[in-house]
Structures are given as C-alpha cells and as structure tokens.
Design a protein around this motif. Structure first.
Motif, mmCIF file in Angstrom:
data_model
loop_
_atom_site.group_PDB
_atom_site.id
_atom_site.type_symbol
_atom_site.label_atom_id
_atom_site.label_comp_id
_atom_site.label_asym_id
_atom_site.label_seq_id
_atom_site.Cartn_x
_atom_site.Cartn_y
_atom_site.Cartn_z
ATOM 1 N N GLY A 79 0.810 -1.209 0.000
ATOM 2 C CA GLY A 79 0.000 0.000 0.000
ATOM 3 C C GLY A 79 0.839 1.253 0.000
ATOM 4 O O GLY A 79 0.558 2.207 0.737
ATOM 5 N N THR A 80 1.877 1.283 -0.860
ATOM 6 C CA THR A 80 2.775 2.443 -0.925
ATOM 7 C C THR A 80 3.059 2.815 -2.372
ATOM 8 O O THR A 80 2.868 2.018 -3.296
ATOM 9 C CB THR A 80 4.121 2.160 -0.226
ATOM 10 N N ALA A 81 3.541 4.034 -2.537
ATOM 11 C CA ALA A 81 4.023 4.504 -3.841
ATOM 12 C C ALA A 81 5.322 5.253 -3.637
ATOM 13 O O ALA A 81 5.475 5.999 -2.659
ATOM 14 C CB ALA A 81 3.000 5.407 -4.508
ATOM 15 N N TRP A 82 6.280 5.044 -4.550
ATOM 16 C CA TRP A 82 7.509 5.833 -4.584
ATOM 17 C C TRP A 82 7.321 6.882 -5.661
ATOM 18 O O TRP A 82 7.018 6.574 -6.822
ATOM 19 C CB TRP A 82 8.726 4.965 -4.894
ATOM 20 N N ILE A 83 7.483 8.152 -5.309
ATOM 21 C CA ILE A 83 7.186 9.270 -6.203
ATOM 22 C C ILE A 83 8.446 10.087 -6.398
ATOM 23 O O ILE A 83 9.033 10.600 -5.438
ATOM 24 C CB ILE A 83 6.075 10.162 -5.612
ATOM 25 N N GLU A 84 8.888 10.244 -7.653
ATOM 26 C CA GLU A 84 10.070 11.051 -7.935
ATOM 27 C C GLU A 84 9.735 12.535 -7.876
ATOM 28 O O GLU A 84 8.564 12.950 -7.923
ATOM 29 C CB GLU A 84 10.639 10.688 -9.310
ATOM 30 N N ALA A 85 10.783 13.351 -7.827
ATOM 31 C CA ALA A 85 10.653 14.775 -7.498
ATOM 32 C C ALA A 85 9.771 15.563 -8.448
ATOM 33 O O ALA A 85 9.127 16.533 -8.035
ATOM 34 C CB ALA A 85 12.040 15.405 -7.446
ATOM 35 N N GLY A 86 9.733 15.195 -9.724
ATOM 36 C CA GLY A 86 8.984 15.990 -10.689
ATOM 37 C C GLY A 86 7.628 15.437 -11.064
ATOM 38 O O GLY A 86 6.936 16.030 -11.898
ATOM 39 N N ALA A 87 7.222 14.327 -10.468
ATOM 40 C CA ALA A 87 5.943 13.719 -10.830
ATOM 41 C C ALA A 87 4.776 14.583 -10.371
ATOM 42 O O ALA A 87 4.788 15.150 -9.281
ATOM 43 C CB ALA A 87 5.832 12.326 -10.215
ATOM 44 N N ARG A 88 3.778 14.679 -11.219
ATOM 45 C CA ARG A 88 2.539 15.372 -10.863
ATOM 46 C C ARG A 88 1.544 14.351 -10.324
ATOM 47 O O ARG A 88 1.668 13.154 -10.563
ATOM 48 C CB ARG A 88 1.954 16.090 -12.085
ATOM 49 N N TRP A 89 0.542 14.862 -9.619
ATOM 50 C CA TRP A 89 -0.447 13.939 -9.047
ATOM 51 C C TRP A 89 -1.156 13.131 -10.130
ATOM 52 O O TRP A 89 -1.586 12.007 -9.890
ATOM 53 C CB TRP A 89 -1.450 14.704 -8.205
ATOM 54 N N ARG A 90 -1.286 13.672 -11.350
ATOM 55 C CA ARG A 90 -1.965 12.912 -12.397
ATOM 56 C C ARG A 90 -1.199 11.636 -12.718
ATOM 57 O O ARG A 90 -1.812 10.595 -13.007
ATOM 58 C CB ARG A 90 -2.144 13.778 -13.641
ATOM 59 N N MET A 176 10.152 10.206 -2.730
ATOM 60 C CA MET A 176 9.490 9.914 -1.458
ATOM 61 C C MET A 176 8.662 8.650 -1.580
ATOM 62 O O MET A 176 8.051 8.392 -2.630
ATOM 63 C CB MET A 176 8.528 11.045 -1.064
ATOM 64 N N GLU A 177 8.602 7.899 -0.489
ATOM 65 C CA GLU A 177 7.656 6.797 -0.390
ATOM 66 C C GLU A 177 6.501 7.241 0.494
ATOM 67 O O GLU A 177 6.717 7.725 1.608
ATOM 68 C CB GLU A 177 8.316 5.555 0.207
ATOM 69 N N VAL A 178 5.274 7.078 -0.018
ATOM 70 C CA VAL A 178 4.098 7.519 0.719
ATOM 71 C C VAL A 178 3.122 6.372 0.884
ATOM 72 O O VAL A 178 3.082 5.437 0.069
ATOM 73 C CB VAL A 178 3.395 8.692 0.010
ATOM 74 N N GLY A 179 2.327 6.453 1.942
ATOM 75 C CA GLY A 179 1.275 5.486 2.152
ATOM 76 C C GLY A 179 0.071 5.779 1.270
ATOM 77 O O GLY A 179 -0.235 6.931 0.962
ATOM 78 N N LEU A 180 -0.611 4.714 0.842
ATOM 79 C CA LEU A 180 -1.824 4.811 0.037
ATOM 80 C C LEU A 180 -3.011 4.281 0.840
ATOM 81 O O LEU A 180 -2.826 3.559 1.828
ATOM 82 C CB LEU A 180 -1.674 4.019 -1.262
ATOM 83 N N PHE A 181 -4.204 4.600 0.368
ATOM 84 C CA PHE A 181 -5.401 4.267 1.134
ATOM 85 C C PHE A 181 -6.435 3.587 0.239
ATOM 86 O O PHE A 181 -6.535 3.892 -0.953
ATOM 87 C CB PHE A 181 -5.982 5.535 1.770
ATOM 88 N N PRO A 182 -7.228 2.665 0.801
ATOM 89 C CA PRO A 182 -8.193 1.902 -0.010
ATOM 90 C C PRO A 182 -9.445 2.714 -0.338
ATOM 91 O O PRO A 182 -10.547 2.445 0.162
ATOM 92 C CB PRO A 182 -8.505 0.703 0.882
ATOM 93 N N VAL A 183 -9.271 3.708 -1.193
ATOM 94 C CA VAL A 183 -10.386 4.537 -1.651
ATOM 95 C C VAL A 183 -10.417 4.446 -3.173
ATOM 96 O O VAL A 183 -9.539 4.988 -3.859
ATOM 97 C CB VAL A 183 -10.227 6.000 -1.203
ATOM 98 N N ALA A 184 -11.402 3.752 -3.699
ATOM 99 C CA ALA A 184 -11.503 3.553 -5.140
ATOM 100 C C ALA A 184 -12.500 4.504 -5.783
ATOM 101 O O ALA A 184 -12.394 4.804 -6.977
ATOM 102 C CB ALA A 184 -11.903 2.111 -5.455
ATOM 103 N N ARG A 185 -13.474 4.982 -4.992
ATOM 104 C CA ARG A 185 -14.528 5.832 -5.542
ATOM 105 C C ARG A 185 -14.857 6.955 -4.564
ATOM 106 O O ARG A 185 -14.603 6.842 -3.355
ATOM 107 C CB ARG A 185 -15.786 5.019 -5.864
ATOM 108 N N LEU A 186 -15.425 8.020 -5.096
ATOM 109 C CA LEU A 186 -15.880 9.151 -4.301
ATOM 110 C C LEU A 186 -17.302 9.511 -4.717
ATOM 111 O O LEU A 186 -17.724 9.235 -5.853
ATOM 112 C CB LEU A 186 -15.007 10.387 -4.539
ATOM 113 N N TYR A 187 -18.006 10.166 -3.806
ATOM 114 C CA TYR A 187 -19.232 10.864 -4.166
ATOM 115 C C TYR A 187 -18.875 12.345 -4.082
ATOM 116 O O TYR A 187 -18.657 12.881 -2.988
ATOM 117 C CB TYR A 187 -20.371 10.526 -3.208
ATOM 118 N N GLY A 188 -18.752 12.988 -5.242
ATOM 119 C CA GLY A 188 -18.252 14.352 -5.197
ATOM 120 C C GLY A 188 -18.531 15.128 -6.458
ATOM 121 O O GLY A 188 -19.042 14.608 -7.452
#
Length: 436
Positions: A79-90, A176-188
């Motif tokens: 439940g983690t992701a490694w994200i490099e310095a220039g990556a965007r959230w997309r 950075m290594e960050v924790g991820l969460f079990p959220v697949a859908r939103l009501y928004g």
C-alpha cells in the motif's frame, strides 16, 4: 525558447527568475551534481517542478528543474508509492487507481506531488486521514554537503521531522515513499450557485459542516468566472458561489448528506455524482495548463461564525467587485490529530482555511488585504505554506506556519544541515545562530 518549455518558468509566473545556471535533472546524480556546482560557486539553490507556488525569484542562483524526474512505482501489497521529485499527481493517480488505492493528493492533478508533500498537503481525503506529510514513509534527499541521503524516522529523525512540512529548506528531495489508502470511488463534484445566492449559501454551509463526518471534505469558492469558451456556458461571465464536495464513504450516504445543500435554491450547474477516484481533479475543476500570474495569500480560522461569513460575503462577494477569488476550506477532523511519526506541519488548530488569489494590481490587492484584515478576529494567527505566495516570504510570515517551539527547532536543524543557508530560494527558515 518558448515560455511553455523554458525550465525557468512555472505555471504561476508571479516570480520569474534569471538564474545563473539551470539544471534539468533527469536523475538523482544530476541533482547531486547541481548542488555541488552551487556549493563550489557559492550560489543559492532553488528547485522547481510545476511552479504552482512560487516564492522568490532565483536570480543568480542554480535552479534545479525536476520535471523530467516523473517516475512513480506502486507496491499494492504494501500500500505504498515511490514518487520522484517531478511527478505530478496525475501520474501518481494513473498508477495507483488501477489497484483501488488513493494517495493523499491535492485538488489539482497538475500540481507536483513532492512539493505538495513537503509543504504538508491538505487534500480531499485529509479530514479522514490527516495531512499528506503525515503518511510519508521515507525520502531521499540531497543536502548542502552534496550527500544523497536515505532519510527515515529511524535513520535520521531530525531531518525526517523537518523536511515533512519544512519544504525545501533542508535539501532537495529526489523521491518519497508515501502510504496509500483503499479509496476507489468518491461521491463528489460541485454545486454552482448564482451570485445572488452568495449571502445565503455560505451561511447554510457553515451550519451544515458542523455535523458532517470526517469522510466528508468540502469547500466554498467565491469567484467571478471569465467570459471565455473554456468555462461552462451556465457559469460564463458570472459571479458564482461554488460548493465543492468530496465524500469518501458510500454514495447513498453522500447523496443524503448533500441533499440539504441541493435544496438551498436554484443551481446553475450540479456535477456531484459517484465517480472513480481517478476523476478527483474534476471536483474543484481548476485550470490545469495555461500560465497565469497570481498573488496567493491565506490565513487559518479557529471557527466559522455567522459574523465570519458576513465578513467574507461583504468583502469577497459579488458586491465587492469580484476582484479576486476566495476559498473557505473545511479542516478539523484528522488534521487536528498528531501523526504517529511527528513532523513539523503546523495549523493543526485550524477549523478552516481562507485562501485568496489575486492579480497583482494595486486595487485588487487592497481589496484582498481588506478581507484578510477583516478576518483577523477569527484567525488562529497561522498560515498554510502550500497556500502562500510571493508576498509571504518575510520571516514573520514563514514563522506563522509553525508553532513557536517547532520553528525554533527547525532553525536548529537548518544550522546543522545548511549553515550557510544555501537552500534559501523558498519560504526560508534561517539557520539558528550558535547551533552548528
């Protein structure tokens, strides 16, 4: 070279730079080399990924542009992701969503993930899980001595504490290594009300948020929309009060919670629906690619009373001339709780944030400042650095992002790791004298 590809320029052009050297880093060792170059030439170091939140111009400095470092690796079992310095959230969302996992990203998928994380990170799952920086597991950092360090709570607790919330004051984060969460859908989505409803809608919103669960994130934006083809026709050229909703519980509960807001009156546009989490960027529906110039400022509120709302409506509503955008964002919930591994992120006493974005002409700035001054009776005295802009680089403004004890400790950590303040093209934390 066009401004679209010029590595000196970010999306917000409020602080354009003429650096002595630009390094378009493609990997960790190029960042190490850039810091070494700056040290030898006794120059400051600045960093840019997307340039959404500029602070100071990097004139005469070595500017490291990290946009080519956009790698993301997901470990669904951990439940983690490694994200490099220039990556965007997309890019992060594209790799986490197929696994039914969500990062604690911000409202815009176009923003750089690492810059957001080191600033704390208040996103659309934050009331449920806390600041994004609270869930950084480890990071890789190039410090002023040119070392590439693996930084964790066990290996380097002071740096790990300081970087998570201290932005780029202590070195350049390459991943950075960050924790991820079990959220697949939103009501928004968004409920867009006409300007004439501005007096009513924020008052109803202030009452509504008192009883919503932590899985409900929300905000209100007051803005005059431009009369441009890219704006949906019902909103084009109109002052709009925009309620933004992101509920990470079940859609039936989300619909029930939102129903009172839908009943407030005529709605110009209603985009609230069940969606895959990958579509989270459609909720705030923020511009993604066109360069702009905006002076961002903010303050944090301890409460949102009827008088607070009256002040916002009077000084930022349609009768105020629509000169700048104003957002009220609900905090509290998990934001108020200390993380399992402490960090320096401030603002945990805030119930709401007030963000303003203004074009830099004197009359607009005056009106915006009237609003921020008028809200001082309800302010905690704090600010959020991720919502700060070029007018917030003075020492007293940076200090306001932290508790007094944390700011003193940050200065001591700075003195140990960057005594010459090489990393000062930022919301700067100066080294504490006598702490080397």
């Amino acid at each position: 070279m066009s401004t679209d590809t010029d590595p000196r320029l970010g999306l917000n052009r409020a602080a354009e730079s003429r650096p002595a050297q630009v390094v378009e880093a493609a990997g960790d060792q190029e960042v190490v080399a850039a810091v070494g170059l700056a040290a030898r030439r006794k120059r400051a170091v600045g960093v840019m990924a997307t340039g959404h939140g500029p602070s100071l111009s990097a004139d005469g400095a070595v500017l490291v542009n990290t946009r080519r470092m956009d790698g993301v690796r997901v470990d669904p079992a951990r439940g983690t992701a490694w994200i490099e310095a220039g990556a965007r959230w997309r890019e992060v969302l594209a790799r986490t969503s197929p696994h039914g996992l969500a990062p604690l990203n911000g409202s815009s998928p176009n923003v750089g993930a690492v810059g957001y994380l080191v600033g704390g990170g208040a996103g659309l799952l934050g009331r449920r899980y806390g600041f994004a920086a609270d869930h950084v597991r480890r990071l890789r950092l190039v410090t002023a001595d040119g070392r590439l360090r693996e930084v964790t709570a066990d290996a380097d607790p002071d740096l790990f504490w300081a970087v998570r919330g201290g932005k780029d004051n202590f070195g350049l984060v390459v991943g950075m290594e960050v924790g991820l969460f079990p959220v697949a859908r939103l009501y928004g989505g968004g409920l867009y009300f006409p300007g004439e409803a501005t007096a009513e809608v924020p008052h109803a919103y202030a009452d509504w948020v008192r009883d919503v669960p932590e899985a409900m994130a929300s905000s209100v934006l007051l803005a005059l929309n431009p009369d441009l083809p890219g704006v949906p026709e019902p909103l084009r050229g109109r002052f709009v009060t925009h309620l933004r909703i992101a509920y990470s519980g079940g859609p039936a509960d989300g619909e029930r919670l939102v129903r009172p807001l839908r009943g407030l009156g005529p709605v110009l546009l209603d985009t609230v629906r069940e969606m895959p989490y990958a579509d989270v960027g459609t909720i705030h529906h923020e511009p993604t690619s066109a360069p702009y110039v905006a002076h961002d400022r903010n303050l944090l509120l301890g409460e949102l009373t009827g008088d607070t709302v009256d002040t916002v409506v009077a000084l930022a509503g349609p009768d105020a001339g629509g000169a700048f955008v104003t957002e009220l964002r609900h905090f509290d919930g998990a934001y108020a709780r200390p993380p399992k591994v402490p960090n320096c992120v401030g603002g945990r006493d805030a119930a709401f944030s007030v963000f303003t974005g203004a074009v830099p002409d004197p009359e607009t700035v005056r009106r915006r400042d009237d609003l921020l001054t008028g809200l001082r009776p309800w302010s905690t005295g704090g600010i959020n650095l991720n919502f700060a802009g070029v007018e917030d680089t003075a020492p007293d403004r940076v200090r306001a992002a932290y508790t007094p004890a944390d700011f003193d400790r940050l200065r001591a950590v700075k003195a140990r790791h960057d005594p010459d303040n090489m990393f000062r093209i930022n919301f700067n934390i100066p080294p504490k004298e006598g702490s080397r």
